[in-house]
Scaffold this motif. Structure first.
Motif, PDB file in Angstrom:
ATOM      1  N   TYR A  70       0.668  -1.141   0.018  1.00  0.00           N
ATOM      2  CA  TYR A  70       0.183   0.019   0.047  1.00  0.00           C
ATOM      3  C   TYR A  70       0.791   1.230  -0.054  1.00  0.00           C
ATOM      4  O   TYR A  70       0.437   2.395  -0.109  1.00  0.00           O
TER       5      TYR A  70
ATOM      6  N   SER B 214      -7.674   3.211   1.500  1.00  0.00           N
ATOM      7  CA  SER B 214      -8.668   2.343   0.767  1.00  0.00           C
ATOM      8  C   SER B 214      -9.214   1.284   1.721  1.00  0.00           C
ATOM      9  O   SER B 214      -8.845   1.144   2.798  1.00  0.00           O
ATOM     10  N   GLU B 215     -10.290   0.740   1.380  1.00  0.00           N
ATOM     11  CA  GLU B 215     -11.056  -0.163   2.270  1.00  0.00           C
ATOM     12  C   GLU B 215     -10.048  -1.323   2.549  1.00  0.00           C
ATOM     13  O   GLU B 215     -10.038  -1.991   3.305  1.00  0.00           O
ATOM     14  N   GLU B 216      -9.402  -1.795   1.631  1.00  0.00           N
ATOM     15  CA  GLU B 216      -8.421  -2.967   1.570  1.00  0.00           C
ATOM     16  C   GLU B 216      -7.287  -2.709   2.560  1.00  0.00           C
ATOM     17  O   GLU B 216      -7.027  -3.532   3.297  1.00  0.00           O
ATOM     18  N   TRP B 217      -7.066  -1.388   2.411  1.00  0.00           N
ATOM     19  CA  TRP B 217      -5.726  -0.924   3.231  1.00  0.00           C
ATOM     20  C   TRP B 217      -6.285  -1.152   4.748  1.00  0.00           C
ATOM     21  O   TRP B 217      -5.543  -1.610   5.641  1.00  0.00           O
TER      22      TRP B 217
ATOM     23  N   GLU C 293      -8.687  -2.948   6.287  1.00  0.00           N
ATOM     24  CA  GLU C 293      -9.110  -4.116   6.517  1.00  0.00           C
ATOM     25  C   GLU C 293      -7.869  -4.825   6.816  1.00  0.00           C
ATOM     26  O   GLU C 293      -7.752  -5.457   8.142  1.00  0.00           O
ATOM     27  N   ASP C 294      -6.708  -4.697   5.932  1.00  0.00           N
ATOM     28  CA  ASP C 294      -5.348  -5.301   6.420  1.00  0.00           C
ATOM     29  C   ASP C 294      -4.921  -4.645   7.823  1.00  0.00           C
ATOM     30  O   ASP C 294      -4.626  -5.626   8.498  1.00  0.00           O
TER      31      ASP C 294
END
Length: 211
Positions: free
Chosen positions: A11, A36-39, A41-42
């Protein structure tokens, strides 16, 4: 220390959060960094030992998760669910659910209740983030946090639109009741908590919480 090299490589940046710390840890987001939503969540999955809020000032605010707080949250949610099953009203959610408040916060309460009218139109499959404001939230003070720090968080919830909030201090056996109109009431070793007119008929037996 929590391993962040992989997330940073993917990221472009990820915070380093210690395995243990006292109070609150605040971390500035780098200039120009876009979440980001992915970041997110991680970050959540790789730091399960803490709760992380996003502040309007582009800061992350982390606090340690405590066993004491988890036990109290479980007992309150148990009684909340019993009330829901009896009254058929709304849903109780625990600390994995985040809420995006209008003033720019993303916050995780220790527990929350959403009225039936406040539920997302398509709640399943369950999401970890809601663009809605809970009707009721409660926060449990952890050993490393001061009452003042927790009280500041409660004000943020109320200013964000929460109608009723409970701040529970298991060490001093105190509870602060925060109402949607801004009023705050301090209770010393209460035997029960009322849902007021927000959760009509809800009574939390605090003897099952303290002990």
């Amino acid at each position: 220390m929590t391993e962040v090299n992989e997330a940073t490589a993917v990221y472009g940046w990820s915070p380093t959060i210690p395995d243990e710390f006292d109070g609150q840890l605040r971390i500035d987001l780098p200039e120009g960094f876009e979440i980001s939503e992915e970041w997110w969540e991680d970050l959540f999955e790789s730091n399960r030992h803490v709760r992380i809020d996003l502040l309007p000032t582009r800061e992350l605010r982390a606090r340690m998760v405590s066993t004491e707080g988890s036990l109290i949250t479980t007992m309150i949610n148990f009684q909340l669910i019993q009330w829901i099953l009896e009254s058929g009203s709304g849903v109780a959610l625990e600390s994995a659910a985040a809420y995006d408040l209008p003033q720019g916060f993303r916050k995780y309460p220790d527990g929350a209740w959403l009225s039936a009218g406040n539920m997302p139109p398509d709640p399943r499959p369950w999401r970890k983030k809601y663009d809605i404001v809970p009707d009721l939230i409660f926060e449990v003070r952890s050993p490393g946090q001061s009452v003042r720090q927790q009280q500041e968080k409660m004000v943020e919830w109320i200013e964000g639109g929460v109608r009723l909030g409970w701040l529970i201090d298991p060490f001093e056996r105190k509870v602060w009741i925060y109402l949607g109109n801004g009023e705050v009431e301090e209770l010393d070793d209460p035997t029960e908590l009322s849902g007021e007119d927000v959760c009509s008929g809800l009574v939390i037996d605090m003897s099952r919480v303290w002990d």
